[in-house]
Design a protein around this motif. Structure first.
Motif, PDB file in Angstrom:
ATOM      1  N   MET A   9       0.842  -1.195   0.000  1.00  0.00           N
ATOM      2  CA  MET A   9       0.000   0.000   0.000  1.00  0.00           C
ATOM      3  C   MET A   9       0.878   1.246   0.000  1.00  0.00           C
ATOM      4  N   GLN A  10       0.427   2.289  -0.684  1.00  0.00           N
ATOM      5  CA  GLN A  10       1.170   3.535  -0.728  1.00  0.00           C
ATOM      6  C   GLN A  10       1.366   4.088   0.676  1.00  0.00           C
ATOM      7  N   ALA A  11       2.497   4.755   0.893  1.00  0.00           N
ATOM      8  CA  ALA A  11       2.714   5.441   2.154  1.00  0.00           C
ATOM      9  C   ALA A  11       1.631   6.496   2.359  1.00  0.00           C
ATOM     10  N   LYS A  12       1.338   6.768   3.606  1.00  0.00           N
ATOM     11  CA  LYS A  12       0.314   7.749   3.931  1.00  0.00           C
ATOM     12  C   LYS A  12       0.723   9.142   3.452  1.00  0.00           C
ATOM     13  N   VAL A  13      -0.273   9.983   3.203  1.00  0.00           N
ATOM     14  CA  VAL A  13       0.016  11.386   2.915  1.00  0.00           C
ATOM     15  C   VAL A  13       0.743  11.958   4.128  1.00  0.00           C
ATOM     16  N   PRO A  14       1.882  12.601   3.941  1.00  0.00           N
ATOM     17  CA  PRO A  14       2.651  13.095   5.088  1.00  0.00           C
ATOM     18  C   PRO A  14       1.831  14.032   5.975  1.00  0.00           C
ATOM     19  N   GLN A  15       2.060  13.940   7.258  1.00  0.00           N
ATOM     20  CA  GLN A  15       1.322  14.799   8.182  1.00  0.00           C
ATOM     21  C   GLN A  15       1.590  16.271   7.904  1.00  0.00           C
ATOM     22  N   SER A  16       2.805  16.586   7.470  1.00  0.00           N
ATOM     23  CA  SER A  16       3.130  17.976   7.145  1.00  0.00           C
ATOM     24  C   SER A  16       2.274  18.485   5.988  1.00  0.00           C
ATOM     25  N   GLU A  17       1.986  17.614   5.021  1.00  0.00           N
ATOM     26  CA  GLU A  17       1.094  17.984   3.911  1.00  0.00           C
ATOM     27  C   GLU A  17      -0.299  18.314   4.433  1.00  0.00           C
ATOM     28  N   LEU A  18      -0.844  17.419   5.251  1.00  0.00           N
ATOM     29  CA  LEU A  18      -2.197  17.631   5.769  1.00  0.00           C
ATOM     30  C   LEU A  18      -2.270  18.905   6.606  1.00  0.00           C
ATOM     31  N   LYS A  19      -1.259  19.139   7.410  1.00  0.00           N
ATOM     32  CA  LYS A  19      -1.236  20.341   8.240  1.00  0.00           C
ATOM     33  C   LYS A  19      -1.204  21.599   7.390  1.00  0.00           C
ATOM     34  N   SER A  37       5.731  20.221 -20.076  1.00  0.00           N
ATOM     35  CA  SER A  37       4.925  19.023 -20.245  1.00  0.00           C
ATOM     36  C   SER A  37       5.451  17.891 -19.384  1.00  0.00           C
ATOM     37  N   ILE A  38       4.531  17.184 -18.725  1.00  0.00           N
ATOM     38  CA  ILE A  38       4.907  15.998 -17.951  1.00  0.00           C
ATOM     39  C   ILE A  38       4.311  14.734 -18.573  1.00  0.00           C
ATOM     40  N   THR A  39       3.722  14.869 -19.770  1.00  0.00           N
ATOM     41  CA  THR A  39       3.088  13.716 -20.424  1.00  0.00           C
ATOM     42  C   THR A  39       3.632  13.469 -21.824  1.00  0.00           C
ATOM     43  N   GLY A  40       4.792  14.009 -22.117  1.00  0.00           N
ATOM     44  CA  GLY A  40       5.365  13.789 -23.449  1.00  0.00           C
ATOM     45  C   GLY A  40       5.094  14.944 -24.373  1.00  0.00           C
ATOM     46  N   GLY A  66      -7.449   9.843 -19.188  1.00  0.00           N
ATOM     47  CA  GLY A  66      -6.703  10.226 -18.010  1.00  0.00           C
ATOM     48  C   GLY A  66      -5.875   9.062 -17.517  1.00  0.00           C
ATOM     49  N   CYS A  67      -4.853   9.380 -16.745  1.00  0.00           N
ATOM     50  CA  CYS A  67      -4.035   8.353 -16.104  1.00  0.00           C
ATOM     51  C   CYS A  67      -3.746   8.832 -14.695  1.00  0.00           C
ATOM     52  N   GLY A  68      -3.764   7.904 -13.730  1.00  0.00           N
ATOM     53  CA  GLY A  68      -3.577   8.315 -12.350  1.00  0.00           C
ATOM     54  C   GLY A  68      -2.534   7.507 -11.623  1.00  0.00           C
ATOM     55  N   TYR A  69      -1.904   8.168 -10.658  1.00  0.00           N
ATOM     56  CA  TYR A  69      -0.926   7.499  -9.807  1.00  0.00           C
ATOM     57  C   TYR A  69      -1.158   7.952  -8.372  1.00  0.00           C
ATOM     58  N   HIS A  70      -1.569   7.014  -7.509  1.00  0.00           N
ATOM     59  CA  HIS A  70      -1.811   7.299  -6.092  1.00  0.00           C
ATOM     60  C   HIS A  70      -2.700   8.526  -5.906  1.00  0.00           C
ATOM     61  N   LEU A  84       5.017  20.307  -3.762  1.00  0.00           N
ATOM     62  CA  LEU A  84       6.047  19.481  -4.402  1.00  0.00           C
ATOM     63  C   LEU A  84       5.659  18.015  -4.311  1.00  0.00           C
ATOM     64  N   TYR A  85       5.111  17.597  -3.189  1.00  0.00           N
ATOM     65  CA  TYR A  85       4.656  16.211  -3.010  1.00  0.00           C
ATOM     66  C   TYR A  85       3.625  15.840  -4.084  1.00  0.00           C
ATOM     67  N   GLU A  86       2.662  16.710  -4.312  1.00  0.00           N
ATOM     68  CA  GLU A  86       1.623  16.426  -5.305  1.00  0.00           C
ATOM     69  C   GLU A  86       2.198  16.430  -6.713  1.00  0.00           C
ATOM     70  N   ARG A  87       3.065  17.381  -6.997  1.00  0.00           N
ATOM     71  CA  ARG A  87       3.647  17.453  -8.344  1.00  0.00           C
ATOM     72  C   ARG A  87       4.482  16.212  -8.655  1.00  0.00           C
ATOM     73  N   GLU A  88       5.155  15.682  -7.649  1.00  0.00           N
ATOM     74  CA  GLU A  88       5.947  14.470  -7.880  1.00  0.00           C
ATOM     75  C   GLU A  88       5.043  13.289  -8.238  1.00  0.00           C
ATOM     76  N   LEU A  89       3.882  13.183  -7.590  1.00  0.00           N
ATOM     77  CA  LEU A  89       2.938  12.121  -7.935  1.00  0.00           C
ATOM     78  C   LEU A  89       2.393  12.324  -9.347  1.00  0.00           C
ATOM     79  N   MET A  90       2.121  13.566  -9.716  1.00  0.00           N
ATOM     80  CA  MET A  90       1.621  13.837 -11.065  1.00  0.00           C
ATOM     81  C   MET A  90       2.682  13.560 -12.118  1.00  0.00           C
ATOM     82  N   GLU A  91       3.926  13.821 -11.787  1.00  0.00           N
ATOM     83  CA  GLU A  91       4.998  13.493 -12.731  1.00  0.00           C
ATOM     84  C   GLU A  91       5.069  11.986 -12.952  1.00  0.00           C
ATOM     85  N   ARG A  92       4.847  11.200 -11.888  1.00  0.00           N
ATOM     86  CA  ARG A  92       4.829   9.739 -12.051  1.00  0.00           C
ATOM     87  C   ARG A  92       3.665   9.324 -12.952  1.00  0.00           C
TER      88      ARG A  92
END
Length: 397
Positions: free
Chosen positions: A1-11, A385-388, A250-254, A139-147
């Motif tokens: 399972m994916q790691a939890k959303v960091p507490q710092s993000e939620l805060k 572009s992050i999708t080619g 669309g394509c999704g990651y976590h 940055l956390y969200e952008r990294e997931l979108m880049e994936r």
């Protein structure tokens, strides 16, 4: 399972919510969030729950089902079980006469159930507040979108062409494409920013199927399986030589999405006029990309581009016939079609951290929908572009 959303993000997300509410609704006292995507954004879990946010007090996630799953999923500091909304209401020192809720998401029945235990007199919508906060990705969200974008590019530019074969149906193509996406890391569904809108991927069509009317607020069309399931693709429409293949998915990651359109020409070629229209759509996208800088105004981008187009080209631009959309691109993240939108009325300047899907397209009678789409991060130097970057009309066979 994916790691939890960091507490710092939620805060940080909750901090930004308080700040935006103080700025736009200075008299607010209590907000309640109940929609599953917004619950995930603020708490890191999707459960049968409500997030109660008092202006003067600690936000609490009250969970009917499943409390244990919510605790497993989330770093949110206050997660409590409830049997009914009464538990959440009784924990508050007082309940104001006005409560702020997601008016675009909540049903009338749910609002009435809330009112039994939170005896408010009126409600005020906070959809615009949440949409604004979500539009600026960390940055956390952008990294997931880049994936997600990496998966998306590989599927549509490298792998999808090998799926296409003469005689296969649109439904065959959709199902085989989905299998490839899952193998590559797609999270399994695509969420759109509208009610009851979770799909497998999007629009996959052959020829004029791509300009058939659809309920989606999209330039492309889709006949689908049947009137009961106007999605995926027809079992009857078979791929033949010379077909335009339109794939807007669309394509999704976590949890986080990208949006991309690729067109293929199967075992043949398109008329020169159709190719010229497609190339103009690509030129339009290329003209928008450098404008995606912090401080740019979406409505001004829309006006600049549309004012530059000849009236004849505007016919069937961004749709076909009477079914045309009034935008050139849209925000994207936890859902496809988020704010802001490259359209009239979106006058707040773009911020670094926003992400847009740009999709100039045009329907052509007898051919289908041509054009292109990729997902771009806003940077000081314009969109990245992050999708080619393939322009489409890829020859296959």
């Amino acid at each position: 399972m994916q790691a939890k959303v960091p507490q710092s993000e939620l805060k940080e997300r909750l901090r930004r919510f308080y700040a935006r509410m103080d700025e736009t609704h200075p008299a607010w006292e209590l907000a309640i969030i109940s929609s599953k995507v917004n619950l995930y954004y603020f708490t890191g879990t999707i459960q049968d729950a409500i997030l109660v946010i008092p202006r003067n007090g600690e936000a609490v996630l009250w969970v009917r089902r499943s409390h244990s799953r919510a605790v497993d999923d989330s770093h949110f500091p206050q997660i409590r079980p409830m049997q009914s909304y009464r538990n959440a209401a009784e924990a508050l020192a007082s309940i104001p006469k006005t409560v702020h809720i997601e008016k675009e998401q909540i049903t009338l029945a749910m609002c009435q159930r809330l009112r039994r235990h939170f005896p408010f007199d009126q409600v005020v919508g906070i959809d615009d507040v949440v949409a604004y906060i979500r539009s600026i990705k960390s940055l956390y969200e952008r990294e997931l979108m880049e994936r997600a974008g990496t998966i998306h590019r590989r599927v549509l530019e490298d792998l999808a062409p090998d799926i296409l074969r003469e005689g296969m149906s649109e439904a065959d193509f959709s199902s085989e494409l989905y299998s490839v996406m899952m193998r590559e890391g797609h999270h399994g569904i695509v969420r759109f920013g509208m009610s009851e809108a979770e799909f497998i991927h999007g629009l996959t069509n052959f020829g004029e199927s791509s300009i058939y009317p659809t309920f989606l607020d999209s330039p492309g069309g889709n006949a689908g399986m049947s009137p009961a399931v106007p999605l995926l693709g027809s079992r009857e429409r078979k791929l033949k030589k010379g077909d335009l293949v339109f794939c807007d998915i669309g394509c999704g990651y976590h949890g986080y999405h990208t949006d991309k359109t690729m067109t293929y020409v199967f075992c043949g070629s398109l008329p020169d006029e159709a190719v010229a229209v497609h190339e103009q759509c690509v030129d339009i996208l290329d003209a928008i990309v450098p404008l995606l800088r912090p401080g740019a105004v979406p409505s001004e981008i829309y006006r600049t581009i549309t004012d530059s187009l000849e009236p004849a080209f505007l016919e069937n631009f961004m749709g076909y016939g009477k079914r045309k959309v009034q935008f050139l691109g849209h925000g994207i993240g936890l859902e496809i079609a988020e704010n802001p939108v490259i359209a009239k009325g979106f006058d707040e300047p773009v911020k670094e951290g926003m992400v847009f899907a740009l999709e100039p397209k045009k329907g052509i009678k007898g051919i289908g929908m041509v054009g292109t789409e990729n997902t771009f991060l806003v940077t000081p130097n314009g969109g990245r572009s992050i999708t080619g970057s393939h322009p489409g009309l890829m020859p296959v066979g």
